[in-house]
Design a protein around this motif. Structure first.
Motif, short mmCIF file in Angstrom:
data_model
loop_
_atom_site.label_atom_id
_atom_site.label_comp_id
_atom_site.label_asym_id
_atom_site.label_seq_id
_atom_site.Cartn_x
_atom_site.Cartn_y
_atom_site.Cartn_z
N PHE A 59 0.81 -1.36 0.11
CA PHE A 59 0.09 0.01 0.10
C PHE A 59 0.90 1.19 -0.08
N THR A 79 -1.49 4.26 0.39
CA THR A 79 -3.05 4.21 0.35
C THR A 79 -3.32 3.24 1.33
N GLN A 83 -1.71 4.61 5.15
CA GLN A 83 -1.79 6.05 5.45
C GLN A 83 -1.25 6.50 6.72
N LYS A 90 -10.14 5.12 0.31
CA LYS A 90 -9.84 5.36 -1.00
C LYS A 90 -9.15 6.80 -1.31
N LEU A 92 -5.46 8.85 -1.58
CA LEU A 92 -3.84 8.50 -1.53
C LEU A 92 -3.30 9.66 -0.99
N ALA A 120 -2.63 8.04 -8.37
CA ALA A 120 -4.17 8.48 -7.67
C ALA A 120 -4.99 8.02 -8.77
N ALA A 125 -8.54 6.63 -6.67
CA ALA A 125 -8.48 7.33 -5.39
C ALA A 125 -9.56 8.72 -5.57
#
Length: 173
Positions: A59, A79, A83, A90, A92, A120, A125
């Motif tokens: 991710f 992602t 994060q 959803k 980025l 993205a 995203a």
């Protein structure tokens, strides 16, 4: 000047990533932070084991900016669960865009940002977001120019110093 190449970083790039990460963070923040806080942050954030773990995270995405066969900057995206703040899964996150000082003004950051936007869109995203130190006026201006708006703040710890980051986002259409 040759064209800036943006290359996806792999485990084989860990040393180059570590080097450009340390250089660019130091160039950007060493004048306004204590040596102790800088050393602690650099040693923890750019430790080989930590970078390998991040490079292996499905991710997270790292990209290197290469100019004349030299790494001059890098990008880190997150992602899903990777994060740093619990934003929309959803979304980025642009965790880092850093460019070596001697290459400021040469469109390297813009090329890295274009890679972030491309990633993205490919990942579908709904928006991109980031945290940027409120006193990093150059970066705040860069993100504002690229359509980001502030939506909140959060605390970023650099050693024992608490600093305020502006939380900025750009909704993707």
């Amino acid at each position: 000047m040759n064209t800036i190449k943006i290359l996806k970083a792999t485990i084989d790039d860990v040393i180059q990533l570590q080097l450009i990460g340390r250089i660019t963070f130091s160039e950007t923040f060493s004048e306004v932070n204590s040596k102790e806080n800088m050393a602690k942050y650099l040693n923890e954030s750019f430790a080989t084991e930590k970078l390998i773990s991040e490079l292996n995270n499905p991710f997270s995405y790292f990209y290197l900016a290469v100019l004349d066969e030299k790494v001059v900057g890098y990008l880190k995206l997150n992602t899903g669960e990777a994060q740093t703040e619990k934003e929309d899964l959803k979304a980025l996150e642009i965790e880092r865009i850093y460019v070596a000082k001697e290459f400021h003004g040469k469109k390297v950051a813009q090329a890295l940002y274009a890679q972030a936007e491309e990633t993205a869109l490919k990942l579908k995203a709904t928006y991109m977001w980031l945290g940027v130190w409120e006193e990093n006026f150059r970066a705040v201006s860069f993100y504002t120019k690229n359509g980001f708006v502030q939506f909140d703040t959060h605390i970023f710890r650099l050693g024992d110093d608490e600093q305020t980051d502006l939380m900025m986002k750009k909704v993707l259409s």
